[in-house]
Design a protein around this motif. Sequence first.
Motif, PDB file in Angstrom:
ATOM      1  N   GLU A 152      85.347 -38.370  24.058  1.00  0.00           N
ATOM      2  CA  GLU A 152      84.223 -39.229  23.688  1.00  0.00           C
ATOM      3  C   GLU A 152      83.589 -39.910  24.896  1.00  0.00           C
ATOM      4  O   GLU A 152      84.296 -40.416  25.776  1.00  0.00           O
ATOM      5  CB  GLU A 152      84.662 -40.304  22.680  1.00  0.00           C
ATOM      6  N   ASP A 153      82.254 -39.908  24.941  1.00  0.00           N
ATOM      7  CA  ASP A 153      81.460 -40.619  25.948  1.00  0.00           C
ATOM      8  C   ASP A 153      81.707 -40.129  27.378  1.00  0.00           C
ATOM      9  O   ASP A 153      81.361 -40.817  28.337  1.00  0.00           O
ATOM     10  CB  ASP A 153      81.732 -42.136  25.886  1.00  0.00           C
ATOM     11  N   SER A 154      82.278 -38.964  27.542  1.00  0.00           N
ATOM     12  CA  SER A 154      82.518 -38.425  28.885  1.00  0.00           C
ATOM     13  C   SER A 154      81.331 -37.586  29.342  1.00  0.00           C
ATOM     14  O   SER A 154      80.454 -37.221  28.561  1.00  0.00           O
ATOM     15  CB  SER A 154      83.803 -37.607  28.914  1.00  0.00           C
ATOM     16  N   ALA A 181      79.557 -36.952  24.167  1.00  0.00           N
ATOM     17  CA  ALA A 181      79.868 -36.301  25.441  1.00  0.00           C
ATOM     18  C   ALA A 181      78.659 -35.506  25.928  1.00  0.00           C
ATOM     19  O   ALA A 181      77.832 -35.038  25.131  1.00  0.00           O
ATOM     20  CB  ALA A 181      81.074 -35.386  25.296  1.00  0.00           C
ATOM     21  N   THR A 182      78.563 -35.339  27.259  1.00  0.00           N
ATOM     22  CA  THR A 182      77.431 -34.628  27.865  1.00  0.00           C
ATOM     23  C   THR A 182      77.948 -33.593  28.859  1.00  0.00           C
ATOM     24  O   THR A 182      78.795 -33.893  29.702  1.00  0.00           O
ATOM     25  CB  THR A 182      76.501 -35.617  28.602  1.00  0.00           C
ATOM     26  N   SER A 211      75.704 -33.574  23.738  1.00  0.00           N
ATOM     27  CA  SER A 211      74.526 -32.894  24.282  1.00  0.00           C
ATOM     28  C   SER A 211      74.909 -31.983  25.432  1.00  0.00           C
ATOM     29  O   SER A 211      75.879 -32.239  26.162  1.00  0.00           O
ATOM     30  CB  SER A 211      73.488 -33.912  24.760  1.00  0.00           C
ATOM     31  N   THR A 212      74.130 -30.920  25.585  1.00  0.00           N
ATOM     32  CA  THR A 212      74.305 -30.015  26.717  1.00  0.00           C
ATOM     33  C   THR A 212      72.948 -29.532  27.200  1.00  0.00           C
ATOM     34  O   THR A 212      72.001 -29.402  26.414  1.00  0.00           O
ATOM     35  CB  THR A 212      75.195 -28.813  26.342  1.00  0.00           C
ATOM     36  N   ASN A 213      72.859 -29.278  28.505  1.00  0.00           N
ATOM     37  CA  ASN A 213      71.648 -28.738  29.114  1.00  0.00           C
ATOM     38  C   ASN A 213      72.083 -27.701  30.144  1.00  0.00           C
ATOM     39  O   ASN A 213      72.646 -28.058  31.184  1.00  0.00           O
ATOM     40  CB  ASN A 213      70.827 -29.845  29.765  1.00  0.00           C
ATOM     41  N   VAL A 214      71.852 -26.434  29.836  1.00  0.00           N
ATOM     42  CA  VAL A 214      72.297 -25.324  30.684  1.00  0.00           C
ATOM     43  C   VAL A 214      71.058 -24.639  31.252  1.00  0.00           C
ATOM     44  O   VAL A 214      70.228 -24.120  30.498  1.00  0.00           O
ATOM     45  CB  VAL A 214      73.137 -24.322  29.882  1.00  0.00           C
ATOM     46  N   VAL A 215      70.922 -24.636  32.584  1.00  0.00           N
ATOM     47  CA  VAL A 215      69.764 -24.038  33.237  1.00  0.00           C
ATOM     48  C   VAL A 215      70.235 -23.043  34.297  1.00  0.00           C
ATOM     49  O   VAL A 215      70.993 -23.411  35.211  1.00  0.00           O
ATOM     50  CB  VAL A 215      68.861 -25.105  33.881  1.00  0.00           C
ATOM     51  N   GLY A 240      71.026 -29.596  22.124  1.00  0.00           N
ATOM     52  CA  GLY A 240      71.407 -28.534  23.039  1.00  0.00           C
ATOM     53  C   GLY A 240      70.197 -27.799  23.586  1.00  0.00           C
ATOM     54  O   GLY A 240      69.239 -27.526  22.851  1.00  0.00           O
ATOM     55  N   HIS A 241      70.234 -27.485  24.875  1.00  0.00           N
ATOM     56  CA  HIS A 241      69.121 -26.791  25.520  1.00  0.00           C
ATOM     57  C   HIS A 241      69.685 -25.788  26.525  1.00  0.00           C
ATOM     58  O   HIS A 241      70.572 -26.111  27.321  1.00  0.00           O
ATOM     59  CB  HIS A 241      68.215 -27.786  26.253  1.00  0.00           C
TER      60      HIS A 241
END
Length: 306
Positions: A152-154, A181-182, A211-215, A240-241
């Motif tokens: 959590e919250d990491s 978590a991010t 959330s996640t952001n994968v580029v 999610g992105h």
Amino acid sequence: MKTVVKNMLKTVADLVVLPTNGAFNIRVNGSCVERHSTKNVQIIPKENGSGIDIHVKPGTKNEMVHIPVVVDASGFEDLVYNDFYIGEDADVVIIAGCGIHNDGAHLSQHDGIHTFHVGKRARVKYVEKHYGEGDGSGERVLNPVTEVYLDEDSYLEMETVQIEGVDSTNRITKGELKDRATFIVRERLMTSGTQRATTTFDVALNGVDASTNVVSRSVAKGQSFQEFISKIDGNRACVGHSECDAIIMDNACVKAVPELVANHVDASLIHEAAIGKIAGEQIIKLMTLGLTQEEAEAEIVNGFLK
């Protein structure tokens, strides 16, 4: 250490000399050549010699950990398992990376399996660089696997780079996220000649407001082949992105395979993909400034991968 090893450590881990502060583990041809722990970061070798466990104490701040790997023996195949245990409220930077120098006729390979267990409210920046070189005909193969389990919250930010010299790579990244978590991923990749690269991202957003952001940004030259596979499972109210942005040159091939799975009505998931050649007007503009076509293309590629 040999000059070739020192040069590789500088390339993949920005190490010119051994750190005087911070923990580190340097592995060359399957064996540890230098190791140092600190009060807050303990590096413990596994009993079977297959890797290390890295324990970061809760509340640790402003510490850096270096764990580079070098292979400079032709025909050597290396497999290592590294497990990271990041305590609650810790904030650390981890510099990994692998370099292969192959002057022989036999395949040299390193497979690294890294598993992160990140405690509540902890923050990690993880940098991983891969590089290959050498005058031999033997292949240089790197297969990194990264598994991330976020409490959590990491927060974990991963920067992964492969820009030269690797003949074949299968890059796998998996993540499981709890509440709030991010997980951020920034990939830069370049292939040339007949090189092949497959990148797979598989992230499960299991927690509320995870959330996640994968580029991924890549350049494919020559007759090389790249495949970008991304899967995001939204299992709660989450965001999610994923994005694949590639430049294709010569006779190369780039394949993007996105998959989004929304298992909750409040899961917000987006995928973007763009694959194309360098715009002609960009090259012309730089050539008017005095660059040759080859120099203009190189400048555009370098800027794209920054």
